[in-house]
Design a protein around this motif. Structure first.
Motif, mmCIF file in Angstrom:
data_model
loop_
_atom_site.group_PDB
_atom_site.id
_atom_site.type_symbol
_atom_site.label_atom_id
_atom_site.label_comp_id
_atom_site.label_asym_id
_atom_site.label_seq_id
_atom_site.Cartn_x
_atom_site.Cartn_y
_atom_site.Cartn_z
ATOM 1 N N LYS A 278 0.810 -1.219 0.000
ATOM 2 C CA LYS A 278 0.000 0.000 0.000
ATOM 3 C C LYS A 278 0.848 1.277 0.000
ATOM 4 O O LYS A 278 0.299 2.376 -0.086
ATOM 5 N N ARG A 279 2.176 1.114 0.114
ATOM 6 C CA ARG A 279 3.119 2.241 0.061
ATOM 7 C C ARG A 279 2.817 3.328 1.097
ATOM 8 O O ARG A 279 2.948 4.525 0.827
ATOM 9 N N TYR A 280 2.382 2.896 2.272
ATOM 10 C CA TYR A 280 2.148 3.873 3.347
ATOM 11 C C TYR A 280 3.506 4.346 3.865
ATOM 12 O O TYR A 280 4.382 3.529 4.161
ATOM 13 N N PRO A 281 3.734 5.662 3.964
ATOM 14 C CA PRO A 281 5.068 6.158 4.349
ATOM 15 C C PRO A 281 5.465 5.715 5.754
ATOM 16 O O PRO A 281 4.653 5.694 6.674
ATOM 17 N N LEU A 282 6.741 5.374 5.887
ATOM 18 C CA LEU A 282 7.289 4.940 7.169
ATOM 19 C C LEU A 282 7.967 6.144 7.817
ATOM 20 O O LEU A 282 9.132 6.438 7.576
ATOM 21 N N THR A 283 7.217 6.870 8.630
ATOM 22 C CA THR A 283 7.729 8.058 9.311
ATOM 23 C C THR A 283 7.577 7.888 10.821
ATOM 24 O O THR A 283 6.682 7.186 11.290
ATOM 25 N N TYR A 284 8.443 8.578 11.560
ATOM 26 C CA TYR A 284 8.442 8.401 13.009
ATOM 27 C C TYR A 284 7.132 8.887 13.643
ATOM 28 O O TYR A 284 6.600 9.940 13.307
ATOM 29 N N HIS A 285 6.643 8.078 14.565
ATOM 30 C CA HIS A 285 5.547 8.453 15.460
ATOM 31 C C HIS A 285 5.809 7.736 16.774
ATOM 32 O O HIS A 285 6.305 6.600 16.771
ATOM 33 N N PRO A 286 5.526 8.367 17.925
ATOM 34 C CA PRO A 286 5.785 7.691 19.205
ATOM 35 C C PRO A 286 5.079 6.354 19.348
ATOM 36 O O PRO A 286 5.499 5.511 20.152
ATOM 37 N N ALA A 287 4.031 6.116 18.549
ATOM 38 C CA ALA A 287 3.339 4.830 18.605
ATOM 39 C C ALA A 287 4.250 3.673 18.200
ATOM 40 O O ALA A 287 3.987 2.520 18.555
#
Length: 364
Positions: A278-287
């Motif tokens: 699905k090419r969802y971007p891999l970006t930082y989140h505290p989760a």
């Protein structure tokens, strides 16, 4: 420069992610895993770093309580965000376990266990009450996620650290051990109830890539810490009544370890579907700390289970899995540092806007 730092701090306090103590949980359990596998050159630096994280997060939390109480209460009454506050309980008990296992300091660990117990009593009943009586409630498909299993994780964390402190309750050892067994079984009950709802949501409602968030890894992490709680009861419990219950505890502990093992390939597949297909971007989140913690916990629980049931061949799993946990921790801490640097370089208005978007996306 100082104006930017002050602005970042104010925004960080106001928009503090409720589940940010997962950073302490993840760092602590990876540190313990390293120590068990004779990697103290990593275990102790992570231990000291975790104390720093714990203090900073408490300072931010206390500042938020006094400066932004309405936002904090709003998060607590949010079906998708509220359970994140239970990471405070689990983080406190994981840090306490570090003090026992790495530092042999039962005094500080006892203080942290008592603090964790008080926080658990307050949060568990506050959350159940608030989420039950609130007038407007979301439908199941948008109201539940993997973070709900923090009910399990926080409960089992009381039993995990408690069993490491049984020697401090020698005069009441039987009563104390029975109470820790009660927490273990209560956590088992929470898991069976909540995972049924999560699987129902998986199977019968459409899931978009942005909904397959990292906290779903707690599907595995919750049974991993349940396994560790059971193993600690088997290893540390000396009460006479446990002799009759040992076969039951062993069977139940292996049952939850097998459940956690089953989850791992599926969660990797769902992650690949989200980010590759699905090419969802891999970006930082505290989760994402909610993803690191289960990997470290599975390493530790398998190590302790092998000792509890005397199955040496199981030790080959943590010897391999520790590297997956370390890579995940390193990738996430790099993401955190890059996020802080990016936020610092942004203008105050851009920083505020991006933090608001991040909080909103976490609450979907």
């Amino acid at each position: 420069m100082w104006n930017k730092i002050n602005s970042m701090t104010r925004n960080g306090i106001r928009d503090l992610f409720p589940a940010y103590f997962a950073l302490v949980m993840a760092t602590g359990i990876v540190s313990i895993a390293c120590h068990l596998l004779k990697m103290d050159f990593l275990a102790f630096p992570l231990f000291y770093l975790n104390q720093f994280f714990y203090i900073i997060l408490w300072l931010f939390t206390l500042a938020r309580i006094f400066r932004h109480p309405s936002r904090l209460l709003g998060d607590m009454s949010n079906h998708r965000l509220g359970t994140g506050f239970l990471t405070i309980v689990a983080g406190t008990n994981v840090l306490g376990s570090q003090f026992v296992i790495l530092n042999s300091n039962q005094t500080i660990a006892l203080f942290l266990w008592i603090l964790g117990l008080v926080l658990w009593l307050f949060l568990i009943y506050a959350l159940f009450t608030v989420l039950t009586v609130k007038q407007e409630k979301p439908p199941l498909e948008s109201g539940i996620n993997g973070a709900w299993l923090l009910f399990v994780v926080s409960t089992q964390s009381i039993a995990v650290l408690g069993m490491l402190l049984t020697s401090r309750f020698a005069a009441w050892e039987e009563m104390f051990t029975f109470a820790m067994l009660g927490f273990f079984l209560l956590g088992c009950m929470f898991y069976i109830l909540i995972i049924s709802l999560i699987l129902y949501r998986f199977m019968f409602f459409k899931i978009e890539p942005d909904e397959m968030t990292p906290p779903y890894w707690i599907n595995m992490g919750a049974v991993a810490i349940t396994t560790l709680a059971g193993a600690n009861i088997l290893l540390k419990g000396n009460a006479a009544f446990l002799s009759d219950l040992t076969p039951f505890i062993k069977g139940f502990t292996i049952f939850f370890w097998a459940s956690g093992t089953w989850w791992i390939p599926l969660l990797f597949l769902l992650g690949a579907w989200r980010h590759i297909y699905k090419r969802y971007p891999l970006t930082y989140h505290p989760a994402y700390w909610g993803l690191v913690f289960p990997l470290g916990m599975y390493t530790v629980c398998t190590f302790q289970l092998a000792k509890a049931i005397d199955l040496e061949f199981l030790l080959s799993i943590p010897k391999f899995f520790i590297f997956i946990a370390l890579i995940a921790w390193l990738a996430t801490i790099v993401g955190l540092l890059r996020h802080l640097m990016t936020t610092f370089l942004k203008s105050p208005s851009e920083s505020t806007s991006s933090q608001a978007v991040g909080q909103a996306s976490a609450g979907k």
